[in-house]
Scaffold this active site. Sequence first.
Site, PDB file in Angstrom:
ATOM      1  N   ASP A  36       0.501  -1.430   0.071  1.00  9.71           N
ATOM      2  CA  ASP A  36       0.096  -0.003   0.209  1.00  9.71           C
ATOM      3  C   ASP A  36       0.505   1.063  -0.446  1.00  9.71           C
ATOM      4  O   ASP A  36       0.743   2.023   0.637  1.00  9.71           O
ATOM      5  CB  ASP A  36      -0.756  -0.045   1.303  1.00  9.71           C
ATOM      6  N   LYS A 141      -6.506  -4.672  -2.975  1.00 13.38           N
ATOM      7  CA  LYS A 141      -7.726  -5.378  -2.105  1.00 13.38           C
ATOM      8  C   LYS A 141      -8.121  -4.868  -0.992  1.00 13.38           C
ATOM      9  O   LYS A 141      -7.786  -3.589  -1.408  1.00 13.38           O
ATOM     10  CB  LYS A 141      -6.199  -6.025  -1.046  1.00 13.38           C
ATOM     11  N   CYS A 174      -1.679  -2.057   8.090  1.00 16.92           N
ATOM     12  CA  CYS A 174      -1.719  -3.246   7.083  1.00 16.92           C
ATOM     13  C   CYS A 174      -1.039  -4.414   7.252  1.00 16.92           C
ATOM     14  O   CYS A 174      -0.706  -5.722   5.976  1.00 16.92           O
ATOM     15  CB  CYS A 174      -2.291  -2.430   5.785  1.00 16.92           C
TER      16      CYS A 174
HETATM   17  N1  TIU Z   1      -2.609   0.097   4.696  1.00 14.18           N
HETATM   18  C1  TIU Z   1      -2.901   0.760   5.907  1.00 14.18           C
HETATM   19  O1  TIU Z   1      -2.478   0.340   6.260  1.00 14.18           O
HETATM   20  N2  TIU Z   1      -4.572   0.914   5.701  1.00 14.18           N
HETATM   21  C2  TIU Z   1      -5.368   1.838   7.060  1.00 14.18           C
HETATM   22  O2  TIU Z   1      -5.524   2.259   7.041  1.00 14.18           O
HETATM   23  N3  TIU Z   1      -4.163   2.035   8.115  1.00 14.18           N
HETATM   24  C3  TIU Z   1      -3.892   2.819   8.348  1.00 14.18           C
HETATM   25  O3  TIU Z   1      -2.779   2.880   9.380  1.00 14.18           O
HETATM   26  N4  TIU Z   1      -5.229   3.710   9.037  1.00 14.18           N
END
Ligand code: TIU
Length: 248
Positions: A36, A141, A174
């Site tokens: 991400d 995802k 994530c």
């Molecule tokens: N990619 C991921 O970690 N999504 C989140 O929403 N992370 C947060 O820390 N908010």
Amino acid sequence: MPAEPEPAPGAARVAVPATPYAFEMDPARTALVIIDMQRDFLYPGGFGALLGNDVSMLLKVVEPLQAVLCLARAAGMAVIHTREGHRPDLADCPPSKLARGRLDTPIGAEGPNGRILIRGEEGHGIIEELAPVEGEIVLDKPGKGAFFATDLEHILRNAGITHLVVTGVTTEVCVHTTVREANDRGFECLVLSDCVGSYFAEFQEVGLKMIAAQGGIFGWVTPSPEFIAAVEPSVPLSAVARDRSLSS
Ligand code: TIU
């Protein structure tokens, strides 16, 4: 007990110094997973910022992660980029996720980088510095974990991948969810401490400790220079020469 698969003929076995002990991997059976690294989490105006976070906290992972990506490509490792996000019609977004945080600009609303966390929008894209190249997998995802409602496990098993080097953001959300999912499916995970980032310094520290505690309850942790130094000798000379000629 089924025997551990033999390394492919000629493939190097590498021992990466790590906590709680050396992470032994064969680059031919190891994937670099980049979680991400999207504008929505790293840039102002994206989902991360709308949740009230200081997004500049995540930028420090970009440079070390670029070096790791470069090495993984040279070593012939599989590379998988994930993106958290949803269909434009939000049919794959649970109402609970849409409502969470009581945001003024929720998932799907128009933001400065396009609709928040929606596939195909500017903010949903991976940052330029880590842009995928041809042959690398880009995995969309809908959840926090990379295995939930995706074909990641199928892709990894088809490619004979047994080990994952996990990087990206955020450490305790994530990255953690993905490492836990991978661990339960029998994949061995090494998390590179300077290539994962959190909006919260204390979560970064404790999140990393939680992975390697209890003898490596979910996996291993090490800083990227240890990984690079251990894997570099197994990079084919042809790839080194090509990289030198590209950078000169
Ligand atoms: N990619 C991921 O970690 N999504 C989140 O929403 N992370 C947060 O820390 N908010």
